[in-house]
Design a protein around this motif. Structure first.
Motif, PDB file in Angstrom:
ATOM      1  N   SER A  17      33.858  24.155  40.110  1.00 46.41           N
ATOM      2  CA  SER A  17      32.776  25.343  40.069  1.00 46.41           C
ATOM      3  C   SER A  17      33.026  25.851  38.736  1.00 46.41           C
ATOM      4  N   SER A  18      34.152  26.621  38.439  1.00 48.99           N
ATOM      5  CA  SER A  18      34.599  27.235  37.268  1.00 48.99           C
ATOM      6  C   SER A  18      35.999  27.783  37.191  1.00 48.99           C
ATOM      7  N   PHE A  29      24.642  29.389  37.574  1.00 49.95           N
ATOM      8  CA  PHE A  29      24.916  30.664  38.209  1.00 49.95           C
ATOM      9  C   PHE A  29      25.251  31.983  37.297  1.00 49.95           C
ATOM     10  N   ASP A  30      25.104  31.964  36.055  1.00 46.70           N
ATOM     11  CA  ASP A  30      25.415  33.310  35.242  1.00 46.70           C
ATOM     12  C   ASP A  30      27.010  33.305  34.968  1.00 46.70           C
ATOM     13  N   ARG A  31      27.675  32.158  35.573  1.00 45.99           N
ATOM     14  CA  ARG A  31      29.065  32.296  35.385  1.00 45.99           C
ATOM     15  C   ARG A  31      29.673  32.530  33.909  1.00 45.99           C
ATOM     16  N   GLN A  32      28.879  31.864  32.947  1.00 45.78           N
ATOM     17  CA  GLN A  32      29.571  31.935  31.445  1.00 45.78           C
ATOM     18  C   GLN A  32      29.135  32.958  31.005  1.00 45.78           C
ATOM     19  N   GLN A  33      28.117  33.814  31.391  1.00 45.56           N
ATOM     20  CA  GLN A  33      27.953  35.356  31.193  1.00 45.56           C
ATOM     21  C   GLN A  33      28.714  36.236  31.636  1.00 45.56           C
ATOM     22  N   HIS A  34      29.689  35.887  32.724  1.00 44.16           N
ATOM     23  CA  HIS A  34      30.570  36.900  33.267  1.00 44.16           C
ATOM     24  C   HIS A  34      32.237  36.179  33.432  1.00 44.16           C
ATOM     25  N   ARG A  35      32.388  35.690  31.990  1.00 42.40           N
ATOM     26  CA  ARG A  35      33.643  35.244  32.045  1.00 42.40           C
ATOM     27  C   ARG A  35      34.834  36.193  32.379  1.00 42.40           C
ATOM     28  N   SER A  61      38.865  22.842  28.403  1.00 43.56           N
ATOM     29  CA  SER A  61      37.736  23.370  28.962  1.00 43.56           C
ATOM     30  C   SER A  61      36.508  22.664  28.546  1.00 43.56           C
ATOM     31  N   VAL A  62      35.568  22.101  29.367  1.00 40.26           N
ATOM     32  CA  VAL A  62      34.255  21.478  29.140  1.00 40.26           C
ATOM     33  C   VAL A  62      33.264  22.194  30.053  1.00 40.26           C
ATOM     34  N   VAL A  63      32.450  22.832  29.243  1.00 43.67           N
ATOM     35  CA  VAL A  63      31.397  23.426  30.065  1.00 43.67           C
ATOM     36  C   VAL A  63      30.125  22.736  29.559  1.00 43.67           C
ATOM     37  N   TYR A  64      29.441  22.130  30.598  1.00 46.59           N
ATOM     38  CA  TYR A  64      28.264  21.297  30.478  1.00 46.59           C
ATOM     39  C   TYR A  64      27.038  21.862  30.907  1.00 46.59           C
TER      40      TYR A  64
END
Length: 362
Positions: free
Chosen positions: A8-9, A44-50, A60-63
């Motif tokens: 997931s993250s 799910f906006d996870r990358q905006q709330h790291r 780390s690969v964010v796709y």
């Protein structure tokens, strides 16, 4: 060995309670020489709330959460010695599981890592075509976030070759005692996202005691609670970032753990919050579930509540001296028996043994 981990993250705990679990175990595996890549979707906006930047111990690969993004990360599965699909990615879960199995090298070890095993098993019982159920014959091993003997028996009953619980633990480099922070001052604090299979238990174990003790102050943290009706002595903090967890745990007189319905029913499933609170030497009150004594000793290292009335009684009787003694005992216990160094050692041994067997078979 080279590990491709599809989860997931790793970077964000936003609507992602498994983040600290992934970080703790994977960092320890990296220290043991494994070359790890973690693939997570931008969803799910996870990358905006790291909570963290990409760590030095893991690629780390964010796709993009698109068909093209999925294809790009599945294309790398064949390069790994070990491929891992975790449950609950939230997008393309079926495609990821089927894809990593299809793309894995012939010698590669193929794992499903279930961080919500009780719920997954309930789904599998009601759906003969569930993707995990269909994939089990092609998987070398299932690892779970917890669940103990009931989960192991159930997974093996569905045809898993091996099922091994790898429990949550403490990373003492991220969770530890800190000075109090007035933002989190209260008599009892609870941290957890609002989820359908948790809400009724939060009402019983947290909101009911709050209503029964109007002279005490209560604090709830996590996503989704802003629209929930609560007694006037309850404050809502919203999302609490990982960097704030220590202060959140250290400041209140006591911290509450509430299991989700499925985990409480199965037992043997301590949440990450249990070890994070213990690592901060917090006085922890937990709802009752089978197996708690394997992790913390009731009345000495943790207070156990059968219902909201028990929570209220624990809180009413708690003195600062007793709270401190319980918190210090819990910290000593988890440092001795429940660290991610110990969990990493367990997983490392499993992976090396199974990978050697897979290579021989190939």
């Amino acid at each position: 060995m080279k590990i491709a981990f599809y989860g997931s993250s790793l970077l964000s705990s936003y609507w992602n309670g498994a983040a600290t679990y992934y970080r703790g175990i994977l960092r320890d595996l990296a220290a043991r020489g494994h070359d790890i890549t973690f693939y997570e979707p931008d969803a799910f906006d996870r990358q905006q709330h790291r909570d963290i930047d990409p760590p030095e111990w893991c690629r780390s690969v964010v796709y993009p959460a698109t068909d093209a993004g999925l294809a790009s990360v599945l294309a790398e599965a064949g390069d790994a010695d070990i491929v891992v699909k975790a449950n609950g990615v939230g997008v393309y879960d079926r495609e990821l599981l089927e894809g990593v199995i299809a793309r894995a090298a012939p010698y590669a070890l193929k794992l499903f890592w279930d961080v919500d095993a009780a719920a997954t098993l309930d789904e599998m019982r009601s759906d003969p075509d569930h993707p995990v159920r269909a994939a089990l014959p092609q998987l070398d091993m299932v690892l779970t976030y917890g669940g103990g003997p009931p989960v192991v028996s159930a997974y093996e009953g569905f045809g898993a070759a091996t099922c091994v619980p790898v429990y949550n633990a403490l990373d003492p480099t991220t969770h530890f005692p800190v000075p109090p922070d007035e933002r989190f001052a209260c008599d009892l604090a609870f941290l957890g996202n609002r989820l359908p299979d948790r809400e009724a238990r939060v009402e019983e174990f947290f909101l009911r005691p709050a209503a029964a003790l109007p002279g005490r102050s209560f604090l709830i943290g996590g996503n989704g609670w802003e629209t929930k009706a609560m007694p006037g002595n309850v404050r809502h903090r919203g999302h609490v970032y990982t960097a704030e967890h220590n202060a959140f745990n250290c400041t209140p007189a006591a911290v509450l753990n509430v299991a989700r319905d499925s985990m409480a029913h199965v037992g043997f499933s301590p949440a990450t919050r249990v070890f994070e609170a213990a690592g901060a030497a917090a006085c922890l009150i937990t709802d009752a579930w089978e197996g708690i004594e394997l992790f913390l000793t009731p009345d000495e290292e943790v207070l156990v509540a059968r219902d909201g009335q028990d929570v209220a009684e624990h809180l009413a009787a708690l003195t600062p001296e007793r709270a401190k003694a319980i918190g210090e005992a819990a910290l000593a216990r988890v440092l001795r028996d429940h660290t991610y160094t110990l969990r990493g050692e367990q997983v490392d041994l499993l992976l090396r043994e199974r990978a050697a067997q897979a290579r021989e078979a190939a």
